[in-house]
Scaffold this active site. Structure first.
Site, short mmCIF file in Angstrom:
data_model
loop_
_atom_site.label_atom_id
_atom_site.label_comp_id
_atom_site.label_asym_id
_atom_site.label_seq_id
_atom_site.Cartn_x
_atom_site.Cartn_y
_atom_site.Cartn_z
N LYS A 194 8.40 -1.62 -2.27
CA LYS A 194 7.76 -0.86 -1.20
C LYS A 194 8.81 -0.26 -0.26
O LYS A 194 8.77 0.94 0.06
CB LYS A 194 6.81 -1.77 -0.43
CG LYS A 194 6.27 -1.21 0.87
CD LYS A 194 5.29 -0.08 0.64
CE LYS A 194 4.87 0.49 1.99
NZ LYS A 194 3.82 1.46 1.91
N CYS B 286 6.04 4.34 8.80
CA CYS B 286 6.70 3.62 7.70
C CYS B 286 8.17 3.96 7.48
O CYS B 286 9.00 3.07 7.37
CB CYS B 286 5.95 3.88 6.40
SG CYS B 286 4.41 2.99 6.32
N GLU C 55 0.84 -1.19 0.00
CA GLU C 55 0.00 0.00 0.00
C GLU C 55 0.87 1.24 0.00
O GLU C 55 1.76 1.37 0.82
CB GLU C 55 -0.89 -0.03 1.25
CG GLU C 55 -1.93 1.04 1.25
CD GLU C 55 -2.61 1.17 -0.11
OE1 GLU C 55 -3.32 0.25 -0.51
OE2 GLU C 55 -2.39 2.21 -0.80
C1 UDX Z 1 4.61 7.34 3.66
C2 UDX Z 1 4.65 7.24 2.13
O1 UDX Z 1 4.51 8.56 1.57
C3 UDX Z 1 3.55 6.32 1.65
O2 UDX Z 1 3.64 6.14 0.25
C4 UDX Z 1 3.67 4.97 2.34
O3 UDX Z 1 2.59 4.13 1.96
C5 UDX Z 1 3.67 5.14 3.85
O4 UDX Z 1 4.71 6.05 4.24
P1 UDX Z 1 3.13 8.67 5.42
O5 UDX Z 1 4.12 8.20 6.42
O6 UDX Z 1 1.69 8.48 5.71
O7 UDX Z 1 3.39 7.97 4.01
O8 UDX Z 1 3.34 10.25 5.19
P2 UDX Z 1 4.31 11.13 4.28
O9 UDX Z 1 3.48 12.16 3.63
O10 UDX Z 1 5.18 10.33 3.41
O11 UDX Z 1 5.21 11.89 5.36
C6 UDX Z 1 6.14 11.21 6.18
C7 UDX Z 1 6.86 12.18 7.07
O12 UDX Z 1 7.76 13.00 6.33
C8 UDX Z 1 5.95 13.14 7.82
O13 UDX Z 1 6.40 13.31 9.14
C9 UDX Z 1 6.08 14.42 7.03
O14 UDX Z 1 5.81 15.55 7.81
C10 UDX Z 1 7.54 14.36 6.62
N1 UDX Z 1 7.84 15.16 5.42
C11 UDX Z 1 7.29 14.82 4.22
C12 UDX Z 1 8.71 16.24 5.49
O15 UDX Z 1 9.23 16.56 6.57
N2 UDX Z 1 9.00 16.95 4.36
C13 UDX Z 1 8.46 16.64 3.15
O16 UDX Z 1 8.78 17.33 2.16
C14 UDX Z 1 7.57 15.54 3.08
#
Ligand code: UDX
Ligand code: ADP
Length: 461
Positions: A219, A275, A164
């Site tokens: 993944k 993740c 996913e």
């Molecule tokens: C992530 C992946 O994006 C997704 O494809 C996978 O299925 C699960 O892991 P998620 O953990 O839900 O998703 O959120 P994501 O939007 O990826 O952000 C992860 C972390 O990185 C957050 O703490 C976010 O604040 C941080 N982040 C993200 C940053 O600090 N800067 C960015 O530019 C992007």
């Protein structure tokens, strides 16, 4: 011709299983879907008449549950019955990093997966397609197959990997309109049966089929690449603070290069979520287990940089507050690992708070979606101090103005939109002077806040 799937069972009603299966139920009204979980309270919450009480908060999710629940979407604790009746079983249980034994702190703990496999094997009286949805180390499918084939009742199991890629906070949108759906497997008919489900709403060219191991490894690799971008820009943010460059300007300048692209270049207090860290640790562990130490060290650095960023943020607060936060009230705005979710797993806020508490700060926390119970559980889980001590030093409030009143400093840990619209003049009035804001998300408006009289610090400026 692939078998037409009539009944699906999903084991695990968490952040992955709940939203994913709700969307499948919405898009495929002719398939009956039962999401099961051994956690009774969680299932009761999914069945709650008041949709505000669903255990997972995601924009748009409540509406979908309202539409499908009771029609072709069911939530139950009767795991055996749902397994027995299903043609296809999704495994969406949690796979946390091991907290004991070999691979402690690195490898994924697969005990929940193994329990599921044993239960499926014991109960199944008809052929099943078993789909790995949880993120797993490469070659888990082989372990699953071995358990199913050796402990089953002689029926056939086909294993598929269907990782996913949804991100929390945008889960529904990501599920309805995915960049791609990935299906790994060995049996063409089983693969086609799952392709047919997604093809009801996902264009065929975005449905990718591969072998099992490529799917599992993709993944981990996708998450490692995304996290690496965040760590890369965060490393540059520190350099910006020393040189007078502005990290947002650098992000924009490099992101306009179509080879680099603009996404995941937002400097922050550090990435969190269930993740990124877990999957990289997994990748590092697998690489080390094959003696690929250069590969392992390379990815390990992404995590080290992330830890450094959280630490550095907390350190800056202490240094700026005249080298001590002892007995000082610090207001935290946000606790979730990103906006629009109530999930706090691996949130940077937890580690920043823990560090400041060890310096005897008194922290008051406001987050629009996270409960006090969750916040205390997150801090207690670290085991840094007693639970009583955490409750003495940390207060959780439901009003942001109460959080910031009389505070020496405000730390923004999550980029919730509502923070931008607060009455900042009032907040300034009610705070101690000088009044500091440490913006870990680069969310607020520097010019406006400085005009009001705040001392405003943002990452990478
Ligand atoms: C992530 C992946 O994006 C997704 O494809 C996978 O299925 C699960 O892991 P998620 O953990 O839900 O998703 O959120 P994501 O939007 O990826 O952000 C992860 C972390 O990185 C957050 O703490 C976010 O604040 C941080 N982040 C993200 C940053 O600090 N800067 C960015 O530019 C992007
Ligand atoms: P994720 O983010 O991967 O969805 P969660 O922790 O939110 O992880 O959800 C996983 C769910 O799986 C939990 O609600 C847990 O109770 C459930 N679960 C774990 N093992 C089993 C099992 N053997 N049978 C049923 N449910 C299980």
């Amino acid at each position: 011709m692939a078998k037409k799937i009539e009944k699906i069972c999903c084991i695990g009603a968490g952040y992955v299983g709940g939203p994913t299966m709700s969307v499948v139920a919405k898009q495929c009204p002719e398939i009956e879907i039962t999401i099961v979980d051994m956690n009774e309270a969680r299932i009761a919450a999914w069945n709650d008449c008041d949709l505000n009480n669903l255990p997972v908060y995601e924009p748009g999710l409540a509406e979908i549950v309202a539409e499908a629940r009771g029609r072709n979407l069911f939530f139950s604790t009767d795991v055996d019955k749902a397994i027995a009746e299903a043609d296809m079983i999704f495994i969406s249980v949690n796979t946390p990093t091991k907290t004991y034994g070999k691979g402690k702190g690195m490898a994924a703990d697969l005990k929940f997966i193994e329990l599921c496999a044993r239960q499926i094997a014991a109960v199944a009286k008809t052929d099943k397609i078993v789909v790995e949805k949880s993120t797993l180390p490469v070659r888990t499918a082989a372990a699953l197959k071995s358990i199913l084939d050796n402990t089953g009742n002689g029926v056939n199991f086909h294993i598929l990997s269907n990782p996913e890629f949804l991100a929390e906070g945008t889960a529904v949108e990501d599920l309805l309109n995915p960049d791609r759906v990935l299906i790994g497997g060995e049996n063409a008919e089983a693969i086609q049966a799952l392709v047919d489900i997604y093809a009801q709403w996902v264009p065929e060219e975005r449905i990718l089929t591969t072998n099992l191991w490529s799917s599992e490894l993709s993944k981990l690799t996708a998450n490692a690449f995304l996290a690496q971008r965040v760590s890369s820009i965060n490393s540059i943010s520190e350099l910006c603070e020393k040189t007078g460059a502005n990290v947002d300007e650098v992000s924009k300048a490099i992101g306009l290069d179509s080879r680099i692209g603009p996404k995941f270049l937002k400097a922050s207090v550090g990435f969190g979520g269930s993740c990124f860290q877990k999957d990289i640790l997994n990748l590092v562990y697998i690489a080390r287990s094959y003696n690929l130490h250069a590969v392992a060290d390379y990815w390990d650095q992404v995590i080290l940089m992330n830890d450094h960023q959280k630490h550095r943020f907390a350190d800056n607060i202490i240094q700026t507050l005249y080298n001590t936060v002892s007995g000082k009230k610090i207001a935290f705005l946000g606790w979730a690992f990103k906006k629009d979710t109530n999930d706090t797993r691996e949130s940077a806020a937890i580690y920043v708070a823990d560090y400041l508490l060890s310096e005897e700060a008194e922290i008051t926390i406001y987050d629009p979606k996270v409960s006090a119970e969750r916040i205390y559980a997150d801090l207690d889980y670290l085991n840094t101090r007693s639970s009583a001590e955490n409750r003495r030093l940390v207060r959780v409030v439901s009003d942001p103005y109460e959080a910031t009143s009389e505070a020496h400093a405000i730390a923004v840990l999550t980029e919730w939109d509502e923070f931008k619209g607060y009455d900042w003049a009032r907040i300034k009035q009610e705070m101690k002077r000088p009044s500091f804001i440490f913006d870990g998300r680069k969310l607020l408006n520097r010019a406006q806040l400085e005009e009001i009289g705040f001392n405003y610090y943002a990452i990478g400026e």
